[in-house]
Write an enzyme that holds these catalytic residues in place. Sequence first.
Site, PDB file in Angstrom:
ATOM      1  N   ASN A  86     -12.402  14.402  -0.108  1.00 61.54           N
ATOM      2  CA  ASN A  86     -13.026  13.136  -0.484  1.00 61.54           C
ATOM      3  C   ASN A  86     -14.539  13.287  -0.371  1.00 61.54           C
ATOM      4  O   ASN A  86     -15.029  14.002   0.501  1.00 61.54           O
ATOM      5  CB  ASN A  86     -12.556  12.034   0.481  1.00 61.54           C
ATOM      6  N   ARG A  95      -9.526   3.358  -2.741  1.00 69.98           N
ATOM      7  CA  ARG A  95      -8.332   2.817  -2.072  1.00 69.98           C
ATOM      8  C   ARG A  95      -7.947   3.673  -0.885  1.00 69.98           C
ATOM      9  O   ARG A  95      -8.030   4.904  -0.955  1.00 69.98           O
ATOM     10  CB  ARG A  95      -7.150   2.780  -3.045  1.00 69.98           C
ATOM     11  N   HIS A 139     -17.956  11.029   0.305  1.00 76.82           N
ATOM     12  CA  HIS A 139     -18.320   9.716   0.847  1.00 76.82           C
ATOM     13  C   HIS A 139     -19.841   9.640   0.974  1.00 76.82           C
ATOM     14  O   HIS A 139     -20.476  10.599   1.411  1.00 76.82           O
ATOM     15  CB  HIS A 139     -17.670   9.525   2.227  1.00 76.82           C
ATOM     16  N   ASP A 160     -11.900   7.833   6.040  1.00 72.38           N
ATOM     17  CA  ASP A 160     -13.073   8.714   6.035  1.00 72.38           C
ATOM     18  C   ASP A 160     -13.210   9.484   7.347  1.00 72.38           C
ATOM     19  O   ASP A 160     -14.325   9.717   7.832  1.00 72.38           O
ATOM     20  CB  ASP A 160     -14.363   7.899   5.761  1.00 72.38           C
ATOM     21  N   GLY A 213      -6.680   8.666   8.536  1.00 68.67           N
ATOM     22  CA  GLY A 213      -7.668   7.642   8.873  1.00 68.67           C
ATOM     23  C   GLY A 213      -8.546   7.313   7.672  1.00 68.67           C
ATOM     24  O   GLY A 213      -8.357   7.841   6.574  1.00 68.67           O
ATOM     25  N   ARG A 246       0.827  -1.218   0.000  1.00 66.93           N
ATOM     26  CA  ARG A 246       0.000   0.000   0.000  1.00 66.93           C
ATOM     27  C   ARG A 246       0.861   1.268   0.000  1.00 66.93           C
ATOM     28  O   ARG A 246       0.510   2.273  -0.631  1.00 66.93           O
ATOM     29  CB  ARG A 246      -0.904  -0.025   1.236  1.00 66.93           C
ATOM     30  N   ASP A 269      -7.421  12.829   5.968  1.00 66.82           N
ATOM     31  CA  ASP A 269      -6.273  12.665   6.866  1.00 66.82           C
ATOM     32  C   ASP A 269      -5.820  11.212   6.780  1.00 66.82           C
ATOM     33  O   ASP A 269      -6.176  10.500   5.832  1.00 66.82           O
ATOM     34  CB  ASP A 269      -6.616  13.121   8.294  1.00 66.82           C
TER      35      ASP A 269
END
Length: 215
Positions: free
Chosen positions: A109, A93, A111, A147, A145, A67, A143
């Site tokens: 992002n 990802r 979501h 979501d 984490g 990753r 960040d």
Amino acid sequence: MTKAKLAVLVSGRGTNLVALARAIDEGRCAAEIVLVASDNPGAPALEFAASRGIPCAVVPFRKGVDRAEFSAALAREVAARAPDWVVMAGFMRVVTPEFVTPFEGRIVNIHPSLLPAFPGKDGVGDALAAGVRITGCTVHLVDLGVDSGPILAQAAVPVLPGDTRETLHARIQIREHELLPRVVDDLVRGRYRGATPIADVEGEGDALVSPRFAT
Ligand code: GAR
């Protein structure tokens, strides 16, 4: 106003990418898309980008891939286009510090849930399974984490009797397609400091949508 440069990350259909491109065309989002990058070589979103002449990059995520290496390779592709903002528009990802750190505070992002509820791969299915009556979508800063970064804006969507994952997701996506270009426009115009709006909040008469900020 000079247009902010966006790198858009996608994994799938790309309806949010299309909504962003349309908002840009219509002057509702002061940005230009300088790169569309994907982990998935078969993403229909890439076809759309190519059809618009937008530069594309593919960094395949194969089973067993490291990753951190994936994240570093993605960071190199994105950095090569020197974007002002990175927009994860259906990017599926999880990335590591190798990607987040170089663009920290400049990655957003979208979501399909009202975070912090239902993070992860299946925000729509998890909300349905939990039996909530209201869900929605969230645009947030990324960040390290999953979501978990600071929330910028949300739109709520009722769960209706008989909803399936598909019908609910389709209604959430209608709100996503409004919200993402709006938030990106607000960001590139400097209307946030971190996750905090820096102008007075202006109500929109719609309690379900986080307000647009006064100019
Ligand atoms: C969107 O609903 C987005 O919120 C979701 O993937 C979908 C992509 O749709 N993202 C996530 O679940 C990220 N955890 P699109 O490819 O049609 O834009």
